[in-house]
Design an enzyme around this catalytic site. Structure first.
Site, mmCIF file in Angstrom:
data_model
loop_
_atom_site.group_PDB
_atom_site.id
_atom_site.type_symbol
_atom_site.label_atom_id
_atom_site.label_comp_id
_atom_site.label_asym_id
_atom_site.label_seq_id
_atom_site.Cartn_x
_atom_site.Cartn_y
_atom_site.Cartn_z
ATOM 1 N N GLY A 145 1.243 -0.895 -0.047
ATOM 2 C CA GLY A 145 -0.031 0.173 -0.137
ATOM 3 C C GLY A 145 0.876 0.813 0.088
ATOM 4 N N ILE A 201 -0.646 -1.935 -6.498
ATOM 5 C CA ILE A 201 -1.616 -2.823 -7.179
ATOM 6 C C ILE A 201 -1.720 -2.126 -8.358
ATOM 7 C CG2 ILE A 201 -2.774 -3.532 -5.167
ATOM 8 C CD1 ILE A 201 -4.155 -2.117 -5.496
ATOM 9 N N GLY A 213 -0.599 4.820 -0.320
ATOM 10 C CA GLY A 213 -1.778 5.638 -0.103
ATOM 11 C C GLY A 213 -1.275 6.891 0.877
ATOM 12 N N GLN A 214 -2.064 7.009 1.528
ATOM 13 C CA GLN A 214 -1.766 8.312 2.038
ATOM 14 C C GLN A 214 -0.524 8.088 3.498
ATOM 15 O OE1 GLN A 214 -4.324 9.208 5.896
ATOM 16 N NE2 GLN A 214 -3.622 11.044 5.839
ATOM 17 N N ILE A 233 -4.911 10.720 11.026
ATOM 18 C CA ILE A 233 -3.498 11.246 10.783
ATOM 19 C C ILE A 233 -3.650 12.300 9.726
ATOM 20 C CG2 ILE A 233 -1.444 10.462 9.817
ATOM 21 C CD1 ILE A 233 -1.709 9.292 12.641
ATOM 22 N N ASN A 262 0.449 -7.407 -4.365
ATOM 23 C CA ASN A 262 -1.509 -7.350 -3.897
ATOM 24 C C ASN A 262 -1.826 -8.262 -2.937
ATOM 25 O OD1 ASN A 262 -4.376 -7.745 -4.234
ATOM 26 N ND2 ASN A 262 -4.455 -6.981 -6.830
ATOM 27 N N TYR A 267 -15.685 -1.154 9.420
ATOM 28 C CA TYR A 267 -14.121 -0.653 9.271
ATOM 29 C C TYR A 267 -13.223 -1.356 11.444
ATOM 30 C CZ TYR A 267 -10.034 2.327 9.810
ATOM 31 O OH TYR A 267 -8.769 3.283 9.519
HETATM 32 C C1 AKB Z 1 -10.276 7.227 9.255
HETATM 33 O O1 AKB Z 1 -11.194 8.132 9.764
HETATM 34 O O2 AKB Z 1 -10.817 5.792 8.837
HETATM 35 C C2 AKB Z 1 -9.420 6.749 9.321
HETATM 36 C C3 AKB Z 1 -9.371 6.173 10.943
HETATM 37 C C4 AKB Z 1 -9.303 6.894 11.975
HETATM 38 O O3 AKB Z 1 -8.600 5.130 11.083
HETATM 39 N N1 AKB Z 1 -8.394 7.983 9.382
#
Ligand code: AKB
Length: 319
Positions: free
Chosen positions: A8, A35, A11-12, A173, A54, A143
């Site tokens: 990754g 990827i 990514g950010q 972040i 990946n 999540y």
């Molecule tokens: C999100 O907001 O989904 C992420 C986190 C705090 O895990 N930045």
């Protein structure tokens, strides 16, 4: 010398972590895993090796690990909280089936693994103020569910197979390099872009909503310091609470206004983002990380704001 694979890497967090690791361990020792469709570009591509990695394709991980004799994997493949709610099965496929592949390859090739968790691993029933390291974790978002599972599976591979898994629970972040995509805490990045562009900011989160946050340099340092920590000192592994600051939208707005006095903000609350934010801690207790591997952030809201405004003004070429 370590050989490190960053999964990754575009990514950010991955884009900046890869560059920081290259600075510390040498360009040739840090492989930017990507990827198809998200290939590294510019400095990330030019400064060192890159390879397809990946998480949903175990063979690609194995090939990269073998080719570069990898001994440490930073696994940053994940969908963020808001986007995971609209694509739950993809969030599970990447976050958990993908993690399984990473851990299996790590077991076979004896790699250490860092797979971050998040403040999203907590839920409504968690104590919201000074959230303890070890406490109830019953998130109701996909999540959060993948993050709790990540913590449990990572601990399982350590306890059962001796794979050196370690992780932190990242707060929101904030960075001026690669923008985040699809997170609940993204507003705390977007607000700086609006301020620098002299645009009114429309805040999706209600006033008074506290969440833990951290400036990117501290986040990178946390990940690398934990992977360097003396294992004999680690009582916990997956995953450590870490935080640098906790604020609500009106607090970051007031801080920015000290530098951009005519900056305006209005509220247009996004119900999904708000419900996710309400279920997360107001502020975490990160004393275990401080005790077990000397975690200590360097930026607070004031110093981060000065740096963000300065760097973004240069990046966006605004006086
Ligand atoms: C999100 O907001 O989904 C992420 C986190 C705090 O895990 N930045």
């Amino acid at each position: 010398m370590k050989n490190i694979l960053v999964i990754g890497s575009t990514g950010q967090i991955g884009s900046e972590l890869t560059m920081e690791l290259r600075k510390r361990y040498g360009n040739g020792h840090v492989i930017a895993g990507y990827i198809m469709g998200a290939e590294p570009k510019g400095e990330l591509k030019e400064s060192g090796p890159s390879e397809i990695a990946n998480v949903t394709d175990r063979q690609s991980l194995e090939l990269a690990v073998k080719k570069y004799n990898v001994d440490t994997i930073y696994n940053l493949a994940a969908l963020l909280s808001v986007v995971a709610e609209s694509r739950p099965s993809m969030a599970w496929k990447i976050g958990i089936d993908g993690l399984w592949n990473v851990l299996e390859v790590a077991r076979e090739y004896k790699c250490a693994v860092f797979t971050p968790s998040s403040i999203g691993s907590f839920g409504m029933d968690t104590p919201h103020v000074m959230t303890p390291q070890d406490t109830i974790q019953r998130p109701r978002t996909m999540y959060g569910i993948t993050k709790v599972t990540t913590e449990l599976l990572s601990d399982y591979y350590f306890l059962k197979y001796g794979v050196d898994t370690r992780a932190v629970r990242f707060p929101g972040i904030i960075s001026n390099v690669t923008p985040p995509g699809g997170g609940t805490t993204d507003y705390a990045v977007d607000i700086y872009y609006s301020a620098v562009r002299r645009q009114k900011f429309v805040c999706p989160i209600k006033p008074g909503t506290l969440m833990d946050m951290m400036y990117m340099p501290d986040a990178l340092n946390a990940a690398i310091s934990l992977m360097e920590a003396d294992p004999a000192r680690l009582i916990h592994r997956n995953a450590f609470n870490i935080t640098a600051m906790s604020f609500a939208p009106e607090t970051i707005y007031d801080e920015i206004k000290k530098h951009v006095p005519d900056f305006e903000m209005v509220y247009e609350v996004d119900p999904l983002k708000q419900s996710i934010a309400d279920s997360w801690p107001d502020c975490m207790d990160d004393s275990c990380a401080r005790r077990e591997w000397d975690w200590k952030p360097t930026y607070d809201l004031a110093s981060m704001t000065v740096d963000m405004l300065d760097k973004l003004s240069k990046k966006l070429k605004v006086e």
